[in-house]
Enzyme design. Structure first.
Site, PDB file in Angstrom:
ATOM      1  CB  CYS A  96      -0.982  -0.037   1.169  1.00  0.00           C
ATOM      2  SG  CYS A  96      -2.386   1.100   0.958  1.00  0.00           S
ATOM      3  CG  HIS A 224      -3.350  -3.598   3.385  1.00  0.00           C
ATOM      4  ND1 HIS A 224      -2.364  -2.980   4.118  1.00  0.00           N
ATOM      5  CD2 HIS A 224      -4.001  -2.603   2.721  1.00  0.00           C
ATOM      6  CE1 HIS A 224      -2.418  -1.668   3.922  1.00  0.00           C
ATOM      7  NE2 HIS A 224      -3.395  -1.417   3.068  1.00  0.00           N
ATOM      8  CD  GLU A 226      -0.481  -5.436   5.689  1.00  0.00           C
ATOM      9  OE1 GLU A 226      -0.884  -4.250   5.769  1.00  0.00           O
ATOM     10  OE2 GLU A 226      -0.338  -6.025   4.592  1.00  0.00           O
TER      11      GLU A 226
END
Length: 267
Positions: A96, A224, A226
């Site tokens: 990002c 994302h 994560e």
């Protein structure tokens, strides 16, 4: 064998350090958070790590476009050390805002070994507003990217207002495609690349969601991974469970596991 050491840069508006750190830990690495100021004061610290990560957030409030100020500070204060990090065959990941930083710096797409001359940019979403929902991402088999090998199509969340990969240079775009630098694309329900909103949340050229350099060791994308470390992170996890389709772990973890496996294999 010691665990691979991963540098996570923090500070000045980035805010995904906790989940990024946990992702690398779950994958078997030893992450360490270092504030940008501390890194710029002592850039030789890079030598202690096998990988580094530019994380998500809103560095410097996204002033002068997203990631721009952060990229300039890194580029002008530690370019030599970062070039050595790349030359030594180590890994760099950007998610990002981290991906925005990497494109503004020139690390991606990194054609012809040119890592500090920006050639593409990430600009405002075509819809004109910040978007925050889950999309389908197809990881391209033709890409040399070590982070995305064998992943197929995965659902991942996006959270951005400036995620559109853009260039006015059609020949450059063709070269990016020819070199396999497109590592990830936004796809529709049939896993086909799309320009249609909301499957493509920003209008990115060629439905590009993530780029790799030609070596496959430098990688960035807007979604994302994560944020999908546990099955219950998925918004429909309860329905997946009822259908017997709930995965054992969050599917975003696979990108970090691929990276750790690559580092381990190179020792």
């Amino acid at each position: 064998m010691s665990k691979p050491k991963v540098l996570i840069i923090t500070g000045y508006g980035v805010n995904c350090e906790a989940e990024s750190t946990h992702a690398w830990k779950l994958a078997g690495a030893e992450p360490q958070q270092i504030h940008l100021n501390d890194l710029l004061d002592h850039p030789d610290q890079l030598e202690n790590f096998q990988a580094m990560m530019f994380i998500g957030g809103f560095s410097y409030g996204d002033h002068m476009t997203s990631g721009h100020v952060f990229a300039l500070r890194v580029k002008h204060h530690m370019q030599a050390q970062l070039q050595k990090f790349i030359d030594d065959g180590k890994l760099i990941m950007g998610i990002c805002n981290g991906f925005q930083v990497m494109t503004k710096m020139g690390l991606l797409p990194g054609l012809d070994g040119n890592y500090f001359e920006p050639t593409v940019s990430l600009m405002q979403n075509d819809c004109g507003t910040f978007q925050n929902f889950w999309v389908n991402i197809r990881f391209e088999d033709a890409s040399p990217c070590v982070f995305t090998k064998g992943l197929g199509t995965l659902p991942l969340p996006i959270r951005h207002g400036e995620g559109k990969i853009f260039t006015l240079d059609n020949e450059l775009l063709e070269k990016i495609e020819a070199k396999g630098c497109v590592a990830a694309r936004y796809v529709d329900a049939d896993h086909r690349p799309t320009q249609e909103f909301p499957a493509n949340p920003n209008g990115s050229l060629n439905a590009i969601a993530g780029l790799s350099d030609p070596t496959g060791r430098i990688f960035g994308m807007m979604p994302h991974p994560e944020a999908y470390l546990f099955p219950e992170n998925h918004p429909n996890w309860d329905k997946q469970k009822l259908r017997g389709e709930l995965p054992e772990q969050g599917l975003g973890l696979k990108l970090f596991q691929n990276a750790v496996n690559f580092i381990t294999s190179q020792r």
